[in-house]
Scaffold this motif. Structure first.
Motif, short mmCIF file in Angstrom:
data_model
loop_
_atom_site.label_atom_id
_atom_site.label_comp_id
_atom_site.label_asym_id
_atom_site.label_seq_id
_atom_site.Cartn_x
_atom_site.Cartn_y
_atom_site.Cartn_z
N SER A 1 0.83 -1.20 0.00
CA SER A 1 0.00 0.00 0.00
C SER A 1 0.87 1.26 0.00
O SER A 1 0.58 2.23 -0.69
N ASP A 2 1.96 1.24 0.77
CA ASP A 2 2.87 2.38 0.84
C ASP A 2 3.53 2.65 -0.51
O ASP A 2 3.62 3.79 -0.96
N LEU A 3 3.97 1.58 -1.14
CA LEU A 3 4.63 1.70 -2.44
C LEU A 3 3.64 2.19 -3.50
O LEU A 3 3.97 3.03 -4.34
N GLN A 4 2.42 1.68 -3.46
CA GLN A 4 1.40 2.09 -4.42
C GLN A 4 1.04 3.56 -4.22
O GLN A 4 0.87 4.29 -5.18
N ASN A 5 0.96 4.03 -2.97
CA ASN A 5 0.68 5.44 -2.71
C ASN A 5 1.78 6.34 -3.27
O ASN A 5 1.49 7.39 -3.84
N LYS A 6 3.04 5.91 -3.12
CA LYS A 6 4.16 6.69 -3.66
C LYS A 6 4.08 6.75 -5.18
O LYS A 6 4.33 7.78 -5.79
N PHE A 7 3.73 5.62 -5.79
CA PHE A 7 3.62 5.55 -7.25
C PHE A 7 2.50 6.47 -7.74
O PHE A 7 2.68 7.23 -8.69
N ILE A 8 1.35 6.41 -7.10
CA ILE A 8 0.22 7.26 -7.48
C ILE A 8 0.58 8.73 -7.26
O ILE A 8 0.30 9.58 -8.11
N PHE A 9 1.21 9.01 -6.11
CA PHE A 9 1.63 10.40 -5.85
C PHE A 9 2.55 10.88 -6.95
O PHE A 9 2.39 12.01 -7.46
N GLN A 10 3.51 10.08 -7.36
CA GLN A 10 4.47 10.48 -8.39
C GLN A 10 3.76 10.76 -9.71
O GLN A 10 4.07 11.73 -10.39
N GLN A 11 2.80 9.94 -10.07
CA GLN A 11 2.05 10.16 -11.31
C GLN A 11 1.26 11.47 -11.26
O GLN A 11 1.28 12.26 -12.20
N VAL A 12 0.58 11.69 -10.15
CA VAL A 12 -0.21 12.91 -9.99
C VAL A 12 0.71 14.13 -9.95
O VAL A 12 0.44 15.16 -10.57
N PHE A 13 1.81 14.01 -9.24
CA PHE A 13 2.79 15.09 -9.14
C PHE A 13 3.30 15.48 -10.52
O PHE A 13 3.33 16.67 -10.87
N GLU A 14 3.69 14.52 -11.33
CA GLU A 14 4.20 14.80 -12.67
C GLU A 14 3.13 15.42 -13.56
O GLU A 14 3.39 16.35 -14.32
N LEU A 15 1.90 14.93 -13.45
CA LEU A 15 0.80 15.50 -14.21
C LEU A 15 0.59 16.97 -13.86
O LEU A 15 0.46 17.83 -14.74
N LEU A 16 0.59 17.27 -12.56
CA LEU A 16 0.39 18.65 -12.13
C LEU A 16 1.56 19.55 -12.50
O LEU A 16 1.35 20.71 -12.88
N GLN A 17 2.76 19.04 -12.42
CA GLN A 17 3.94 19.82 -12.83
C GLN A 17 3.87 20.15 -14.32
O GLN A 17 4.15 21.28 -14.72
N ASN A 18 3.51 19.17 -15.12
CA ASN A 18 3.38 19.41 -16.56
C ASN A 18 2.27 20.42 -16.86
O ASN A 18 2.43 21.29 -17.72
N ALA A 19 1.16 20.31 -16.15
CA ALA A 19 0.06 21.26 -16.33
C ALA A 19 0.50 22.67 -15.95
O ALA A 19 0.20 23.63 -16.66
#
Length: 94
Positions: A3-21
């Motif tokens: 669960s911890d690893l999956q949260n980090k992965f999801i956070f990273q995806q969302v973070f990159e999406l927001l940075q690109n936006a």
């Protein structure tokens, strides 16, 4: 996947999406402002070309326009900046 690893992965995806936006928004705003300043310069130059005493008329035009625009949009529209927009148009209009 834990669960911890999956949260980090999801956070990273969302973070990159927001940075690109965020970067895309900044590029769009910058392009829009450059276009707007160019068009403001064009309006000023075209108005000056119809004036009789260009030098004196131009100074009065920029001063009056600056005073009105500063009230609505802030100090970015000083006489000096309007003159820069005018020069920007004259340099890059060809």
């Amino acid at each position: 996947m834990s669960s911890d690893l999956q949260n980090k992965f999801i956070f990273q995806q969302v973070f990159e999406l927001l940075q690109n936006a965020r970067q895309q928004v900044l590029r769009t705003v910058n392009s829009t402002m450059v276009y707007s300043y160019f068009e403001i310069g064009k309006i000023i130059v075209e108005d000056e070309q119809n004036g009789k005493d260009r030098a004196e008329y131009g100074k009065k035009l920029l001063k009056g326009l600056s005073e009105q625009l500063i009230q609505e949009f802030g100090k970015v529209f000083s006489v000096e900046n309007l003159d820069r927009m005018r020069k920007f148009y004259k340099i890059y209009s060809n």
